[in-house]
Design a protein around this motif. Structure first.
Motif, PDB file in Angstrom:
ATOM      1  N   PHE A  14      65.648  16.695 -28.414  1.00 52.54           N
ATOM      2  CA  PHE A  14      64.519  17.642 -28.451  1.00 52.54           C
ATOM      3  C   PHE A  14      63.807  17.570 -29.792  1.00 52.54           C
ATOM      4  O   PHE A  14      62.578  17.587 -29.852  1.00 52.54           O
ATOM      5  CB  PHE A  14      65.021  19.068 -28.154  1.00 52.54           C
ATOM      6  CG  PHE A  14      63.915  20.076 -28.116  1.00 52.54           C
ATOM      7  CD1 PHE A  14      63.023  20.100 -27.044  1.00 52.54           C
ATOM      8  CD2 PHE A  14      63.754  20.994 -29.148  1.00 52.54           C
ATOM      9  CE1 PHE A  14      62.014  21.019 -27.006  1.00 52.54           C
ATOM     10  CE2 PHE A  14      62.728  21.914 -29.100  1.00 52.54           C
ATOM     11  CZ  PHE A  14      61.852  21.938 -28.038  1.00 52.54           C
ATOM     12  N   ALA A  15      64.580  17.461 -30.891  1.00 51.34           N
ATOM     13  CA  ALA A  15      63.987  17.368 -32.222  1.00 51.34           C
ATOM     14  C   ALA A  15      63.199  16.077 -32.335  1.00 51.34           C
ATOM     15  O   ALA A  15      62.089  16.051 -32.908  1.00 51.34           O
ATOM     16  CB  ALA A  15      65.061  17.434 -33.284  1.00 51.34           C
ATOM     17  N   PHE A  20      58.106  13.347 -32.495  1.00 50.19           N
ATOM     18  CA  PHE A  20      57.203  12.362 -31.900  1.00 50.19           C
ATOM     19  C   PHE A  20      55.911  13.008 -31.439  1.00 50.19           C
ATOM     20  O   PHE A  20      54.814  12.485 -31.662  1.00 50.19           O
ATOM     21  CB  PHE A  20      57.917  11.667 -30.719  1.00 50.19           C
ATOM     22  CG  PHE A  20      57.064  10.622 -30.046  1.00 50.19           C
ATOM     23  CD1 PHE A  20      56.915   9.361 -30.610  1.00 50.19           C
ATOM     24  CD2 PHE A  20      56.410  10.893 -28.852  1.00 50.19           C
ATOM     25  CE1 PHE A  20      56.130   8.412 -30.003  1.00 50.19           C
ATOM     26  CE2 PHE A  20      55.631   9.942 -28.240  1.00 50.19           C
ATOM     27  CZ  PHE A  20      55.484   8.687 -28.811  1.00 50.19           C
ATOM     28  N   THR A  21      56.004  14.159 -30.837  1.00 51.60           N
ATOM     29  CA  THR A  21      54.819  14.885 -30.365  1.00 51.60           C
ATOM     30  C   THR A  21      53.971  15.305 -31.542  1.00 51.60           C
ATOM     31  O   THR A  21      52.745  15.165 -31.521  1.00 51.60           O
ATOM     32  CB  THR A  21      55.233  16.116 -29.525  1.00 51.60           C
ATOM     33  OG1 THR A  21      56.049  15.678 -28.437  1.00 51.60           O
ATOM     34  CG2 THR A  21      54.047  16.851 -29.000  1.00 51.60           C
ATOM     35  N   MET A  22      54.618  15.820 -32.614  1.00 53.82           N
ATOM     36  CA  MET A  22      53.879  16.267 -33.792  1.00 53.82           C
ATOM     37  C   MET A  22      53.242  15.087 -34.507  1.00 53.82           C
ATOM     38  O   MET A  22      52.177  15.232 -35.079  1.00 53.82           O
ATOM     39  CB  MET A  22      54.828  17.006 -34.753  1.00 53.82           C
ATOM     40  CG  MET A  22      55.369  18.297 -34.206  1.00 53.82           C
ATOM     41  SD  MET A  22      54.156  19.579 -34.096  1.00 53.82           S
ATOM     42  CE  MET A  22      54.037  20.087 -35.764  1.00 53.82           C
ATOM     43  N   LYS A  23      53.875  13.950 -34.494  1.00 53.21           N
ATOM     44  CA  LYS A  23      53.393  12.791 -35.250  1.00 53.21           C
ATOM     45  C   LYS A  23      52.340  12.011 -34.467  1.00 53.21           C
ATOM     46  O   LYS A  23      51.358  11.593 -35.058  1.00 53.21           O
ATOM     47  CB  LYS A  23      54.605  11.886 -35.575  1.00 53.21           C
ATOM     48  CG  LYS A  23      54.271  10.672 -36.358  1.00 53.21           C
ATOM     49  CD  LYS A  23      54.119  11.006 -37.809  1.00 53.21           C
ATOM     50  CE  LYS A  23      53.898   9.723 -38.595  1.00 53.21           C
ATOM     51  NZ  LYS A  23      53.550   9.944 -39.941  1.00 53.21           N
ATOM     52  N   TYR A  24      52.521  11.790 -33.160  1.00 54.96           N
ATOM     53  CA  TYR A  24      51.643  10.879 -32.428  1.00 54.96           C
ATOM     54  C   TYR A  24      50.800  11.547 -31.335  1.00 54.96           C
ATOM     55  O   TYR A  24      49.715  11.080 -31.025  1.00 54.96           O
ATOM     56  CB  TYR A  24      52.474   9.761 -31.794  1.00 54.96           C
ATOM     57  CG  TYR A  24      53.131   8.876 -32.831  1.00 54.96           C
ATOM     58  CD1 TYR A  24      52.376   8.007 -33.593  1.00 54.96           C
ATOM     59  CD2 TYR A  24      54.504   8.944 -33.043  1.00 54.96           C
ATOM     60  CE1 TYR A  24      52.982   7.226 -34.553  1.00 54.96           C
ATOM     61  CE2 TYR A  24      55.105   8.154 -33.993  1.00 54.96           C
ATOM     62  CZ  TYR A  24      54.338   7.295 -34.743  1.00 54.96           C
ATOM     63  OH  TYR A  24      54.929   6.506 -35.682  1.00 54.96           O
ATOM     64  N   VAL A  25      51.212  12.588 -30.741  1.00 54.29           N
ATOM     65  CA  VAL A  25      50.497  13.214 -29.628  1.00 54.29           C
ATOM     66  C   VAL A  25      49.605  14.356 -30.132  1.00 54.29           C
ATOM     67  O   VAL A  25      48.447  14.476 -29.731  1.00 54.29           O
ATOM     68  CB  VAL A  25      51.483  13.709 -28.551  1.00 54.29           C
ATOM     69  CG1 VAL A  25      50.771  14.450 -27.452  1.00 54.29           C
ATOM     70  CG2 VAL A  25      52.279  12.552 -27.990  1.00 54.29           C
TER      71      VAL A  25
END
Length: 156
Positions: A14-15, A20-25
């Motif tokens: 989850f982390a 990944f979501t915070m960095k790329y999405v």
């Protein structure tokens, strides 16, 4: 398998997913949302500006309509004045022409009367000479003379 280890592994996954979501999405998504918000803001500003311009254009249109109305009323009044002036001039010319025609007709009538009188005088003279000739040709008789004079009267 241990429940704690599964929970710990899920927390790590989850982390990683959050990272990944915070960095790329999230950045492209935030950029799209910010761009959309900026476009909406620009659209609202343009709509407000257009509304103000429409109000100003409406005022200008009303002013131009007012000017056009007053100008057309002025032109109409000028045209009416000119029409009255033309009518008055035409009446004056018609009156002058009528006077000329009347004077001409009176002169012509007087000349016709004078010619008619002259012709009558000539005819009376001819008839008088004819009457005297007839009287002198016939014998002197009062009844015959009265008859000739009566005929001469009817001829005149």
């Amino acid at each position: 398998m241990n429940l704690n280890a599964t929970m710990f592994a899920q927390a790590i996954v989850f982390a990683i997913l959050v990272w990944f979501t915070m960095k790329y999405v999230w950045p492209p998504l935030a950029k799209v949302l910010d761009d959309r918000a900026l476009k909406i803001g620009e659209g609202l500003a343009a709509a407000e500006k257009a509304k103000i311009e429409l109000t100003m254009a409406s005022r200008r249109v009303e002013e131009e309509l007012g000017k056009s109305r007053s100008e057309s009323a002025s032109r109409l009044a000028d045209a009416e004045r000119r029409a009255q002036q033309i009518i008055e001039e035409a009446k004056a010319r018609a009156t002058e022409e009528a006077v000329k025609i009347r004077v001409s007709a009176e002169t012509e009538a007087e000349q016709f009367i004078l010619r008619a009188r002259e012709q009558l005088r000539e005819q009376v003279a001819v008839l008088a000479v004819q009457g005297a000739e007839q009287i002198l040709r016939r014998e002197v008789n009062a009844g015959v003379h009265a008859d000739l004079l009566a005929r001469l009267k009817t001829e005149l």
